[in-house]
Design a protein around this motif. Structure first.
Motif, PDB file in Angstrom:
ATOM      1  N   LEU A 167       0.845  -1.248   0.110  1.00  0.00           N
ATOM      2  CA  LEU A 167       0.011   0.003  -0.072  1.00  0.00           C
ATOM      3  C   LEU A 167       0.941   1.122   0.077  1.00  0.00           C
ATOM      4  N   TYR A 175       1.249   4.387  -3.257  1.00  0.00           N
ATOM      5  CA  TYR A 175       1.171   5.920  -3.103  1.00  0.00           C
ATOM      6  C   TYR A 175       2.540   6.454  -3.508  1.00  0.00           C
ATOM      7  N   THR A 218      -6.270   1.772   6.774  1.00  0.00           N
ATOM      8  CA  THR A 218      -5.727   2.128   5.568  1.00  0.00           C
ATOM      9  C   THR A 218      -6.408   1.748   4.350  1.00  0.00           C
ATOM     10  N   THR A 253      -8.259   3.962   1.689  1.00  0.00           N
ATOM     11  CA  THR A 253      -7.989   3.645   0.183  1.00  0.00           C
ATOM     12  C   THR A 253      -9.112   3.463  -0.401  1.00  0.00           C
ATOM     13  N   ILE A 280      -6.467  10.091   1.238  1.00  0.00           N
ATOM     14  CA  ILE A 280      -4.996   9.469   1.030  1.00  0.00           C
ATOM     15  C   ILE A 280      -4.092   9.944   2.247  1.00  0.00           C
ATOM     16  N   SER A 296      -4.755   7.620   4.849  1.00  0.00           N
ATOM     17  CA  SER A 296      -4.263   6.250   4.752  1.00  0.00           C
ATOM     18  C   SER A 296      -2.959   6.319   4.867  1.00  0.00           C
ATOM     19  N   LEU A 304      -6.589   0.493  -6.630  1.00  0.00           N
ATOM     20  CA  LEU A 304      -6.472   0.924  -5.489  1.00  0.00           C
ATOM     21  C   LEU A 304      -7.477  -0.223  -4.510  1.00  0.00           C
ATOM     22  N   ALA A 320      -6.294  -2.432  -1.255  1.00  0.00           N
ATOM     23  CA  ALA A 320      -7.005  -2.521  -0.037  1.00  0.00           C
ATOM     24  C   ALA A 320      -7.116  -3.880   0.577  1.00  0.00           C
TER      25      ALA A 320
END
Length: 447
Positions: A248, A252, A318, A322, A338, A341, A401, A405
């Motif tokens: 994760l 990003y 998170t 997300t 975000i 997250s 995304l 997750a």
């Protein structure tokens, strides 16, 4: 609650402050150096005549080298000590960074990126061992959060700093400047830091460092002990738990600017600032995760659970944030989700590294941290590629995304159900029995 708690002496407090300050500085340099290729991407492609696919190979070269270098590096930190290993690591990755400014071909650049990954491997296992060596069990969470926040702090600083250096001096000089800076940090670390056995510590200082740890701790790891780590459920829970955390994180890290520009149609100028805010939140999350772990220990929660439970809960948060960021229509809300997250995923990251100091005997601290980091960076290496492929196939980042997750939810389950008992020295001795089935030995029922 702990009774008869030893307090750190003024000398120990000074050692702690100096060690953590240097770890943060080294960690910031570490993450800035990772970003140099991404920042200079267009200029490098133009000058060296590289394709987008070539750049993809260069970007992934670091991640794969870094991931696989974790396996031997942690044991080397436990065997030789943080002073030597971080000095060598800093020196190697800084030389690799410097060479990046001198390369003339794809092959040379690929080699420099592999060396960068190898050199950066000791950074975080070293931090875990330093915290185990110099902090009491009740203080290790916050100390871990402080050194671990360097990852998000370095990421937040990297783009504006590197862009300034590149525009002012050129991309080659940018690489050289960062390489020289790293060599200076390596020299300072070697000159200032000492391992505990290199100092004449008082009985009070040694009691503070070891209070709460199981008795009879060994000082150096053996290859037999390193191999035995892989026979415990706790180890695999940490590996697969951290896989989701770093997967994760790297969605990003690798794709946030592109996501904001492509999916959210933000301007390049606005994207730079919008992308920096979530990583600034990650700095706060990293420190907060350590504070939570220490607070739970002081309130009587078992040390292992004071790390594994917050890691799992934050990872579930998170995942939820997300998904929310993927589906909200407002750009401002997307940035907010975000940011939350990244705050939460760095809570998980800090708690994961704090686990290293309580999940295994002292002499295996860096070893388990590095094994865990290996699992994490397998996820980190896969995340940019998988995310890009899904976005290209579907025409949207939303499914990518959601996949991230779901991986986060599974990894949270690993922290909750697999990381349930610490591994003790007696467990490792029992597991060395050839008649014992793998994963059969549990740790002692009390923690």
């Amino acid at each position: 609650m702990m009774s008869g708690i030893e307090q750190a002496t003024p000398r120990l407090k000074l050692i702690q402050r100096v060690a953590l300050t240097m770890l943060v500085v080294a960690g910031v340099v570490n993450y800035i150096d990772r970003a140099t290729l991404a920042v200079a991407n267009p200029l490098i492609r133009e000058e060296l005549g590289l394709s987008i696919a070539d750049m993809g190979y260069l970007l992934s070269a670091f991640l794969w080298a870094y991931a696989f270098a974790q396996l031997p590096t942690g044991a080397m930190v436990d065997r030789l000590g943080p002073r030597i290993l971080l000095t060598l690591g800093l020196s190697l990755w800084s030389l690799a960074q410097l060479l990046g400014g001198l390369v003339q071909s794809f092959g040379q650049f690929f080699g420099a990126r592999v060396l960068l990954g190898l050199g950066e491997a000791p950074q975080f296992p070293t931090g875990a061992r330093v915290v185990r060596d110099w902090f009491n069990q009740r203080d290790r969470g916050l100390a871990t959060g402080i050194f671990n926040c360097a990852s998000s702090l370095g990421t937040a600083i990297a783009v504006p700093l590197l862009t300034f250096l590149m525009l002012t001096f050129g991309w080659r000089a940018m690489f050289v400047i960062m390489g020289v800076a790293g060599l200076i940090v390596a020299a300072v670390w070697y000159l200032l830091y000492r391992n505990p056995h290199e100092l004449a510590l008082t009985q009070q200082e040694n009691r503070y460092r070891t209070q709460g740890d199981p008795p009879g701790q060994r000082t150096k790891v053996t290859f037999r002990e390193w191999k035995l780590l892989f026979r415990f459920r706790t180890t695999w829970g940490m590996v697969f738990g951290y896989f989701g955390c770093i997967y994760l994180t790297w969605i990003y890290t690798a794709w946030l600017p592109g996501y904001l520009e492509i999916e959210r149609h933000m301007s390049v100028k606005y994207t730079g600032w919008a992308a920096a805010v979530p990583f600034a939140c990650g700095v706060v999350g990293g420190v907060f995760g350590g504070y939570i772990a220490d607070m739970l220990v002081r309130r009587g929660v078992a040390p292992l659970k004071s790390r594994s439970y917050p890691a799992a809960i934050a990872l579930l948060g998170t995942a939820a944030c997300t998904v929310a960021a993927a589906y909200v229509s407002s750009n401002a809300l997307a940035i907010a989700f975000i940011s939350l997250s990244l705050f939460l995923v760095y809570v998980t990251s800090t708690c994961a590294w704090a686990l290293s100091s309580v999940a295994v005997p002292t002499n295996c601290t860096a070893s388990i941290g590095a094994v865990q980091n290996f699992g994490g960076y397998l996820g980190g290496a896969l995340a940019p590629t998988v995310t890009g492929l899904i976005a290209q196939k579907t025409g949207s980042f939303v499914p990518a995304l959601v996949v991230g997750a779901l991986i986060g939810v599974v990894s949270a389950g690993c922290y909750l159900f697999a990381v349930d008992r610490p591994i003790t020295a007696s467990d490792m001795d029992a597991m060395s029995d050839p008649q014992m089935h793998p994963l059969e030995v549990g740790a002692s029922p009390t923690e």
